[in-house]
Design an enzyme around this catalytic site. Structure first.
Site, PDB file in Angstrom:
ATOM      1  N   TRP A 102       0.103  -5.675  -0.180  1.00 49.84           N
ATOM      2  CA  TRP A 102       1.113  -5.556  -1.241  1.00 49.84           C
ATOM      3  C   TRP A 102       1.536  -4.106  -1.440  1.00 49.84           C
ATOM      4  CZ3 TRP A 102       3.260  -9.884  -1.459  1.00 49.84           C
ATOM      5  CH2 TRP A 102       2.527 -11.077  -1.450  1.00 49.84           C
ATOM      6  N   ASP A 172       0.715  -2.084  -9.900  1.00 50.78           N
ATOM      7  CA  ASP A 172       0.855  -3.524  -9.678  1.00 50.78           C
ATOM      8  C   ASP A 172      -0.454  -4.166 -10.155  1.00 50.78           C
ATOM      9  OD1 ASP A 172       0.998  -6.105  -8.708  1.00 50.78           O
ATOM     10  OD2 ASP A 172       1.649  -5.538  -6.686  1.00 50.78           O
ATOM     11  N   LYS A 196      -0.667 -15.475 -11.092  1.00 55.73           N
ATOM     12  CA  LYS A 196      -2.093 -15.323 -10.817  1.00 55.73           C
ATOM     13  C   LYS A 196      -2.911 -15.562 -12.091  1.00 55.73           C
ATOM     14  CE  LYS A 196      -0.696 -13.859  -6.716  1.00 55.73           C
ATOM     15  NZ  LYS A 196      -0.177 -12.582  -6.415  1.00 55.73           N
TER      16      LYS A 196
HETATM   17  C1  LIG Z   1       0.848 -12.094  -5.380  1.00 54.35           C
HETATM   18  C2  LIG Z   1       1.036 -10.624  -5.426  1.00 54.35           C
HETATM   19  C3  LIG Z   1       2.288 -10.033  -5.201  1.00 54.35           C
HETATM   20  C4  LIG Z   1       3.511 -10.824  -4.846  1.00 54.35           C
HETATM   21  O1  LIG Z   1       3.975 -11.490  -5.947  1.00 54.35           O
HETATM   22  P1  LIG Z   1       5.330 -12.330  -5.925  1.00 54.35           P
HETATM   23  O2  LIG Z   1       5.453 -12.683  -7.369  1.00 54.35           O
HETATM   24  O3  LIG Z   1       5.103 -13.500  -5.028  1.00 54.35           O
HETATM   25  O4  LIG Z   1       6.405 -11.445  -5.448  1.00 54.35           O
HETATM   26  C5  LIG Z   1       2.380  -8.661  -5.313  1.00 54.35           C
HETATM   27  N1  LIG Z   1       1.313  -7.900  -5.613  1.00 54.35           N
HETATM   28  C6  LIG Z   1       0.091  -8.449  -5.827  1.00 54.35           C
HETATM   29  C7  LIG Z   1      -1.054  -7.560  -6.149  1.00 54.35           C
HETATM   30  C8  LIG Z   1      -0.078  -9.816  -5.731  1.00 54.35           C
HETATM   31  O5  LIG Z   1      -1.285 -10.345  -5.949  1.00 54.35           O
END
Ligand SMILES: *Cc1c(COP(=O)(O)O)cnc(C)c1O
Length: 361
Positions: A102, A172, A196
């Site tokens: 990511w 993030d 998540k």
């Molecule tokens: C799942 C995830 C993403 C991607 O998320 P989307 O909502 O599918 O774009 C980005 N960063 C992290 C840390 C993730 O766990």
């Protein structure tokens, strides 16, 4: 059919009381005579839902008054572009720490618009650790520093928040938001895809310090400009109304159960149960060796045989432990044990692993 223990990395399990509340309110919400799904986002009933959701998030995370909470779409992946498009100044300089897929994607996107410098990476060891960071590594006049706080695929997490001085830190937190207390004031932006640990898919929450809003690059699309959403209470266009409603229910559930401190305690207990087993097992091992780098939310583990991994995943599924297959880049297994996974679920998984180990010696 009975509900299973769902270890999916995302979209992932939601607390059962939240699903039951949503079910009870599905057809008629309060005195509205309609489902939340059918409501105008401009109605007073809906305005109260989004306001309550924001107030609960602010309370749970102790978000300071000089931060905005934005309810957006496009996933965490859209933030990879929104961040540089909104935060790059004429210098167009940012620092990125690569700790997984990511953060790599985030860096690649930022490199389209400016100089997205990689200042540290754990790529050399399949991202199974958090690189050592010290202040001297940061570009002093960078527009921002980006980190992935919890690495969903590789199962690592920062043990402490890097000190970037006056340079805004962007994090993030898709896979760890609401799992432990964070000092929001140490960050310029915290963002998270909701699927998540907060809600179903479709919502991205952005917590942003006010002074970072309103300086977007000229080429920034209107829908990608934080100012657009900040000035319109996340209602410039139709927000993901039902997902925000579920996010509100999840926040209420958290609050009723003691808030983030209590959740953190439970999460530490869950992590202790599974990691201590992995460290003592002769068959299974955690892919992240250093305890201080280990995620509380995502626990990748392996045996030394592909066949055994496959057999384990199959038999676990039959026993009601689902979505344990690891990410293709790590292989093996991964148990995602977000807030909605109870201690009993983790204990039951470990008991199953012990039994499997005894039977397959
Ligand atoms: C799942 C995830 C993403 C991607 O998320 P989307 O909502 O599918 O774009 C980005 N960063 C992290 C840390 C993730 O766990």
């Amino acid at each position: 059919m009975n509900r299973v223990y769902n270890f999916s990395a995302g979209p992932s399990a939601l607390p059962l009381p939240v699903l039951e509340k949503a079910q009870a309110e599905l057809v008629c919400y309060g005195n509205s005579g309609m489902s939340v799904m059918e409501m105008s986002h401009r109605s007073s009933d809906y305005q109260k839902i989004i306001d309550d959701c924001e107030a609960l998030l602010r309370e749970l995370l102790s978000i300071p008054d000089n931060y905005k909470v934005l309810f957006l779409q496009g996933g965490a992946s859209s933030q990879f572009a929104m961040i540089p498009l909104n935060l790059y100044t004429e210098k167009k300089k940012a620092d990125y720490i690569l700790t997984g897929l990511w953060s790599k994607k985030a860096q690649k996107e930022a490199a389209r618009y400016g100089d997205a410098k990689i200042i540290a990476s754990s790529d050399d060891k399949v991202f199974n650790y958090i690189p050592k960071i010290d202040k001297s590594m940061f570009t002093p006049d960078a527009d921002y520093v980006h980190i992935t706080y919890n690495n969903t695929i590789y199962g690592t997490k920062y043990a402490e928040v890097p000190d970037t001085g006056d340079v805004p830190l962007v994090a993030d937190m898709s896979s760890c938001i609401l799992s432990e207390p964070v000092d929001v004031s140490k960050f310029g932006i915290i963002y998270a895809g909701a699927q998540k640990n907060m809600a179903p898919a479709g919502l991205t929450v952005v917590i942003i310090r006010e002074d970072l809003i309103g300086k977007a690059m000229d080429i920034c699309p209107t829908m990608f400009n934080y100012e657009t959403h900040s000035e319109n209470g996340s209602m410039f266009n139709t927000p993901p109304t039902y997902t925000i409603y579920i996010c509100k229910l999840v926040c209420e559930w958290l609050k009723e159960n003691g808030g983030i401190d209590a959740m953190h305690k439970t999460n530490l207990k869950k992590a202790e149960i599974i990691y201590s087993f992995l460290d003592s097992s002769e068959m299974f091992s955690a892919t992240v060796a250093d305890p201080k780098d280990r995620s509380l939310m995502n626990v990748p583990f392996v045996t030394d045989s592909e066949d055994l991994n496959a057999k384990f995943i199959k038999e676990a599924k039959e026993a009601g432990f689902v979505n344990l297959k690891g990410h293709r880049t790590v292989g093996g297994m991964r148990a995602s044990i977000y807030n909605a996974m109870p201690v009993e679920g983790v204990q039951a998984l470990v008991d199953f692993m012990k039994k499997f180990e005894a039977e397959n010696k």
